[in-house]
Enzyme design. Structure first.
Site, PDB file in Angstrom:
ATOM      1  NE  ARG A  23      69.803  52.024  -2.624  1.00  0.00           N
ATOM      2  CZ  ARG A  23      69.172  50.961  -2.125  1.00  0.00           C
ATOM      3  NH1 ARG A  23      69.488  50.531  -0.914  1.00  0.00           N
ATOM      4  NH2 ARG A  23      68.223  50.354  -2.818  1.00  0.00           N
ATOM      5  CB  SER A  50      68.871  51.233   3.477  1.00  0.00           C
ATOM      6  OG  SER A  50      67.674  50.522   3.685  1.00  0.00           O
ATOM      7  CD  GLU A  71      68.877  58.425  13.169  1.00  0.00           C
ATOM      8  OE1 GLU A  71      68.358  57.432  12.618  1.00  0.00           O
ATOM      9  OE2 GLU A  71      68.363  59.048  14.130  1.00  0.00           O
ATOM     10  CG  PHE A  96      67.330  59.830   9.970  1.00  0.00           C
ATOM     11  CD1 PHE A  96      66.121  60.418  10.314  1.00  0.00           C
ATOM     12  CD2 PHE A  96      67.310  58.550   9.440  1.00  0.00           C
ATOM     13  CE1 PHE A  96      64.920  59.746  10.148  1.00  0.00           C
ATOM     14  CE2 PHE A  96      66.113  57.865   9.277  1.00  0.00           C
ATOM     15  CZ  PHE A  96      64.906  58.460   9.625  1.00  0.00           C
ATOM     16  CG  HIS A 122      67.219  56.063   1.004  1.00  0.00           C
ATOM     17  ND1 HIS A 122      68.409  55.390   0.791  1.00  0.00           N
ATOM     18  CD2 HIS A 122      66.254  55.110   1.035  1.00  0.00           C
ATOM     19  CE1 HIS A 122      68.163  54.082   0.712  1.00  0.00           C
ATOM     20  NE2 HIS A 122      66.865  53.886   0.837  1.00  0.00           N
ATOM     21  CG  ASP A 130      60.745  55.694   1.759  1.00  0.00           C
ATOM     22  OD1 ASP A 130      60.031  54.713   1.502  1.00  0.00           O
ATOM     23  OD2 ASP A 130      61.965  55.608   1.968  1.00  0.00           O
ATOM     24  NE  ARG A 180      63.950  53.901  -2.280  1.00  0.00           N
ATOM     25  CZ  ARG A 180      62.752  53.848  -1.712  1.00  0.00           C
ATOM     26  NH1 ARG A 180      62.620  53.428  -0.466  1.00  0.00           N
ATOM     27  NH2 ARG A 180      61.680  54.258  -2.384  1.00  0.00           N
TER      28      ARG A 180
END
Length: 340
Positions: A23, A50, A71, A96, A122, A130, A180
């Site tokens: 990322r 993030s 989203e 999302f 992610h 998560d 991530r």
């Protein structure tokens, strides 16, 4: 033997290889393409840190849109911007986009050929604690079915940066998948990257290991261990899932006569399926698949989850030996057919 033309990292086999999250490469890529083209805009779903879009927001505040936790609306708005000449990048978690907003992607982006650049951060099981709800393991399967949509799954920081820039330089909708956690920096600024053209990182003739994303490094490490066991794999970085590089897959199938695919994604519908669709049409050979075994994930440490669900160098080696057995049986059968 490593492909010297690829100009891979000098510390590739070092236990202290430099690591960086993919990322971060996305954030750098946004700044790079944003400085080149004033039509580039970024829409973010309340995940600026993030998704590493904070740098773009600071440098181009009037070209950055904070859309909140909405989203589907963000995706539709981005498609509208694309249709009036902007180059919008949508930044959120893969759970999302495409997970929650597939309808907007299918119709507003895909059907309209809107040049929106969708970014699924992610992704995969390495999101770790998560848990299953955020461990998007089905995105490649969803996105590669859409007509005219380019799908990218870069392997490290530098390749993600290049993929982000390249996405903004082609027409039509694009999906970029990245994770991530920090991953080893395999490539360098000088490593070749071209959408639709796979990179052969390592040459070999016994089996072709075709990988994408975080599994490229695992494939290279598995190949190194296999060489010590007198098995010589080819390792291919298939960063573009669609349009898939038919030529390189056929080359690998013809030379190695056996394929193992490796991805941090459901074993169904992703890279493995895309490769199988090519080789079964052009040069059918035995193939084994490394990926999520038709299961949802769970909370845990990323390394432990990758090991538990069979997405590791150990799993790749096991599949290599399995496919080599199938290859041997096939060769023996062909030889018998020639005799009789």
């Amino acid at each position: 033997m490593l492909n010297q033309n690829m100009k891979l990292a000098e510390d590739l086999y070092s236990p202290d290889i430099r690591q960086s999250p993919t990322r971060a490469g996305y954030g750098e890529g946004l700044l790079e393409i944003g400085r080149k083209n004033p039509n580039v805009v970024v829409l973010c779903g309340d995940l600026t840190d993030s998704t590493m879009t904070r740098g773009f927001q600071k440098e181009f505040p009037h070209r950055f849109y904070q859309m909140g936790v909405a989203e589907q609306n963000m995706t539709a708005a981005a498609c509208g911007l694309a249709l009036v000449g902007k180059i919008p990048y949508v930044a959120t978690y893969a759970a999302f986009v495409p997970g929650r907003s597939f309808d907007q992607i299918r119709i507003s982006a895909g059907y309209n050929r809107a040049g929106v650049k969708l970014s699924g951060a992610h992704s995969g099981i390495s999101v770790g604690p998560d848990g299953a709800t955020h461990q998007m393991m089905e995105d490649l399967a969803l996105m590669r079915t859409l007509p005219g949509l380019t799908v990218l799954a870069p392997c490290d920081h530098q390749e993600t940066r290049k993929a982000t820039v390249a996405a903004g330089e082609i027409d039509g909708p694009v999906y970029i998948r990245f994770g991530r956690e920090k991953v080893p920096s395999i490539t360098t600024a000088d490593t070749t990257f071209k959408i639709g053209k796979a990179n052969v990182f390592k040459d070999g003739g016994d089996v072709a290991i075709i990988a994408c994303g975080s599994m490229v490094y695992e494939a290279l490490m598995a190949a190194k261990e296999l060489e010590e066991e007198k098995v010589f794999p080819m390792v291919i970085d298939m960063h573009t899932i669609k349009p898939i590089d038919v030529e390189t897959i056929v080359y690998a199938a013809q030379k190695c006569r056996a394929i193992v695919t490796a991805e941090e994604h459901q074993v169904n519908g992703g890279l493995g399926s895309a490769v199988a669709e090519v080789q079964v049409r052009h040069c059918p050979v035995p193939q084994e698949f490394v990926g999520m075994p038709d299961s949802y994930g769970e909370s845990g440490k990323p390394v432990e989850l990758m090991e538990k669900y069979g997405m590791s160098r150990k799993a790749i080696k096991e599949k290599v030996y399995k496919v080599l057995e199938a290859k041997s049986l096939r060769v023996s059968r062909v030889q018998l057919e020639r005799v009789f």
